[in-house]
Design an enzyme around this catalytic site. Structure first.
Site, short mmCIF file in Angstrom:
data_model
loop_
_atom_site.label_atom_id
_atom_site.label_comp_id
_atom_site.label_asym_id
_atom_site.label_seq_id
_atom_site.Cartn_x
_atom_site.Cartn_y
_atom_site.Cartn_z
N LYS A 191 0.78 -1.13 0.07
CA LYS A 191 0.16 0.03 0.02
C LYS A 191 0.98 1.16 -0.03
CE LYS A 191 -3.44 -2.65 -0.42
NZ LYS A 191 -4.43 -3.14 0.39
C1 LIG Z 1 -5.57 -4.38 0.59
C2 LIG Z 1 -6.95 -4.25 0.78
C3 LIG Z 1 -7.53 -4.51 1.72
C4 LIG Z 1 -7.29 -5.33 2.83
O1 LIG Z 1 -6.22 -4.70 3.68
P1 LIG Z 1 -5.48 -5.52 4.57
O2 LIG Z 1 -4.61 -4.37 5.35
O3 LIG Z 1 -4.68 -6.33 3.90
O4 LIG Z 1 -6.33 -6.14 5.55
C5 LIG Z 1 -9.05 -4.28 1.61
N1 LIG Z 1 -9.75 -3.52 0.62
C6 LIG Z 1 -8.97 -3.48 -0.58
C7 LIG Z 1 -9.68 -2.53 -1.69
C8 LIG Z 1 -7.71 -3.64 -0.48
O5 LIG Z 1 -6.80 -3.43 -1.55
#
Ligand SMILES: *Cc1c(COP(=O)(O)O)cnc(C)c1O
Length: 391
Positions: A191
């Site tokens: 992210k």
């Molecule tokens: C990465 C992601 C999640 C989940 O995030 P985590 O921190 O890995 O639980 C949820 N929704 C979207 C759209 C994502 O890209």
């Protein structure tokens, strides 16, 4: 313009490598030496810093965005029989959180241009059982929040923004995650800013924040994490059956310093974004549409659409070609109804949300990390141009 055949990179370019610098590393070492690894003062500081960055009222750090979505749904009162509308072009976590909360997920198709959930499709899916909407700001592009909030107001629905792609995203001078009742963020390794695993909930509602804080640590009374602190042991009470979803100080130590660099990293990704737009234009592939004027794009994913009839390659063939050039990519996402679990459980078919199906079968995310060097970006661009030249 024909390119000469381009040499393959020496090293495989891993998709979405995080940029980790000395300040994070030093903070983690300090935290390790302090002996307080779990939830503590660093988590409290990261919550405060993130809240200020986002101009939010309340922030609760958790172990992931998945946990943030799950607890938001519970705090919103979602229970068995309640329908929650979301997009089919998202990570499975969005839909799984609804199911874990006991709700029934309902998919509303995307706008094929923005790739975001289409408010008109949401309206078609609203029933007397609908309790909430989870819009996902896909790739960092803001959803049509005015329309979505209007629908929510009209039908008394809770809005939970999935901001996993949208740390920096803004919509008409409002920061993503502050527009609905909850905003859920991810600091997963791919992210825009990272803590390894990690998440955050923002909410304007004090009671929601307090409930999420409690639910995130076994349902123990607030501040139970202080029970081993230097104020002396304190008894805690379990007030409901919660989860083990707390963030650790080790994670927050990374997050605190990543957050200080959020704008610097965004600037770098914007630079890469516009290089891609400029140097990949006029190729037979579809690039991201322009960002709406009164919004700020989070630049989380640079997605292109590949259609075999136009460019000579299917998406999966193109991935293979890029691999030969040592370029790693991502796929965000095969639409949710492509997966057997949802087909078996809900009888969903990809064809029922055709725009998400088409996007999911043709979409490819190019590397877009602040860690990329100019040469890395040139390698990606040259590889794509070279492959399409030889089609
Ligand atoms: C990465 C992601 C999640 C989940 O995030 P985590 O921190 O890995 O639980 C949820 N929704 C979207 C759209 C994502 O890209």
């Amino acid at each position: 313009m024909k390119n000469a055949t381009i040499a393959k990179r020496d090293e495989f370019l891993v998709f979405a490598l995080p940029l980790i610098e000395d300040d994070e590393i030093e903070e983690v070492v300090k935290t390790l030496k302090s002996g307080w690894l779990g939830s503590g003062p660093k988590v409290a500081q990261f919550e405060e810093d993130f809240k200020q960055y986002k101009d939010a009222d309340y922030a609760v750090a958790l172990s992931s965005c998945t946990a943030a979505l799950h607890l938001s749904l519970i705090a919103a009162g979602i229970t068995a029989g309640d329908e929650v509308i979301t997009t089919p072009l998202t990570f499975c976590a969005t839909v799984n959180a609804i199911i874990h909360a006991g709700g029934t997920p309902v998919l509303a198709d995307i706008d094929p241009h923005t790739l975001n959930i289409d408010p008109k499709e949401i309206l078609k899916k609203v029933t007397s059982k609908t309790k909430a909407i989870i819009p996902v700001h896909f790739a960092g592009r803001a959803c049509e929040m005015d329309e979505i909030m209007d629908i929510a107001k009209q039908h008394k629905l809770i809005v939970i923004e999935d901001c996993a792609h949208a740390i920096e995203t803004e919509y008409k001078n409002q920061k993503a995650g502050n527009i609905g009742d909850f905003g859920c963020f991810s600091f997963y390794v791919t992210k825009n800013i990272v803590t390894g695993e990690g998440g955050m909930v923002l909410t304007p509602n004090k009671d929601y924040a307090s409930r999420i804080k409690t639910l995130g640590l076994h349902g123990m009374t607030k501040d139970a994490w202080k029970r081993f602190g230097d104020d002396g042991y304190k008894h805690y009470q379990v007030v409901e059956c919660g989860f083990k979803y707390n963030m650790m100080d080790l994670q927050a130590s990374i997050g605190i310093h990543q957050l200080k660099k959020v704008d610097k990293y965004w600037d770098r990704r914007e630079e890469i974004w516009f290089r891609y737009l400029e140097e990949l234009k006029n190729l037979p592939i579809t690039l991201p549409m322009a960002t709406a004027n009164d919004t700020k794009h989070g630049y989380h994913l640079f997605t292109v659409l590949l259609e075999k009839e136009k460019c000579g390659y299917s998406r999966d063939e193109f991935i293979e070609e890029l691999k030969n050039y040592n370029i790693g990519i991502g796929v965000h996402y095969m639409s949710i109804p492509e997966h057997p679990y949802y087909q078996d459980t809900f009888g969903w078919k990809p064809e029922s949300t055709p725009h998400a199906m088409n996007a999911g079968r043709n979409i490819l995310s190019l590397p877009l990390s602040a860690k990329l060097t100019d040469q890395d970006v040139s390698d990606v661009i040259n590889a794509i141009r070279s492959i399409l030249d030889h089609a």
